[in-house]
Write a protein that holds these residues in place. Structure first.
Motif, short mmCIF file in Angstrom:
data_model
loop_
_atom_site.label_atom_id
_atom_site.label_comp_id
_atom_site.label_asym_id
_atom_site.label_seq_id
_atom_site.Cartn_x
_atom_site.Cartn_y
_atom_site.Cartn_z
N ASN A 273 0.82 -1.21 0.00
CA ASN A 273 0.00 0.00 0.00
C ASN A 273 0.86 1.26 0.00
N TYR A 274 0.20 2.43 -0.11
CA TYR A 274 0.91 3.70 -0.19
C TYR A 274 1.79 3.96 1.02
N SER A 275 1.34 3.58 2.18
CA SER A 275 2.12 3.80 3.39
C SER A 275 3.44 3.04 3.34
N LEU B 64 2.93 10.06 -1.48
CA LEU B 64 2.49 8.71 -1.09
C LEU B 64 1.81 8.74 0.27
N ARG B 65 2.32 9.54 1.19
CA ARG B 65 1.69 9.63 2.52
C ARG B 65 0.30 10.25 2.42
N GLN C 194 -1.66 10.04 -0.18
CA GLN C 194 -2.48 8.99 -0.80
C GLN C 194 -2.88 7.93 0.23
N ALA C 195 -2.01 7.72 1.22
CA ALA C 195 -2.29 6.74 2.27
C ALA C 195 -3.19 7.32 3.36
#
Length: 129
Positions: free
Chosen positions: A2-4, A74-75, A77-78
């Motif tokens: 996942n994004y995280s 990315l964070r 998005q997460a």
């Protein structure tokens, strides 16, 4: 993944690059004092000089590192805050990022780059024979 997790991976890659830049100069100096020939290999020295050059140019131009930009995206998005998140993010960010005016970083990076250039001059790189 996942994004995280991707954001944590980008952060660790970023941290590895920081270690390469900082530790690389230490290895060059120490390695030459201890007569380790590998520290003067052309590719190692060229990559090291390139890495610190990119950091200096980014700081002079006021450009955020693309790895920081990617990690932050990315964070988001997460669903995480930009500087909050996992255990990995918390500790690596604490080591890598400090609060100071931009000129302090530009000066520090420039002085560090000059030390890299001085090491290049003092112990020139060579090809393996």
């Amino acid at each position: 993944m996942n994004y995280s997790h991707l954001a944590d991976a980008v952060l660790l890659i970023h941290f590895a690059i920081v270690l390469f830049v900082m530790g690389g100069l230490l290895l060059i100096v120490l390695g030459n004092l201890l007569r380790w020939s590998w520290v003067n290999h052309w590719w190692f020295r060229a990559l090291h000089l390139l890495a610190i050059s990119v950091v200096v140019i980014e700081s002079w131009l006021g450009i955020e590192c693309p790895l920081t930009t990617l990690e932050n995206w990315l964070r988001v998005q997460a669903g995480q805050g930009v500087y909050q998140g996992s255990f990995t993010q918390h500790w690596v960010h604490g080591v890598m990022f400090y609060q100071a005016p931009a000129w302090v970083f530009a000066l520090a990076y420039t002085l560090f780059a000059l030390a890299v250039v001085a090491a290049w001059w003092r112990w020139p790189p060579h090809q393996f024979k």
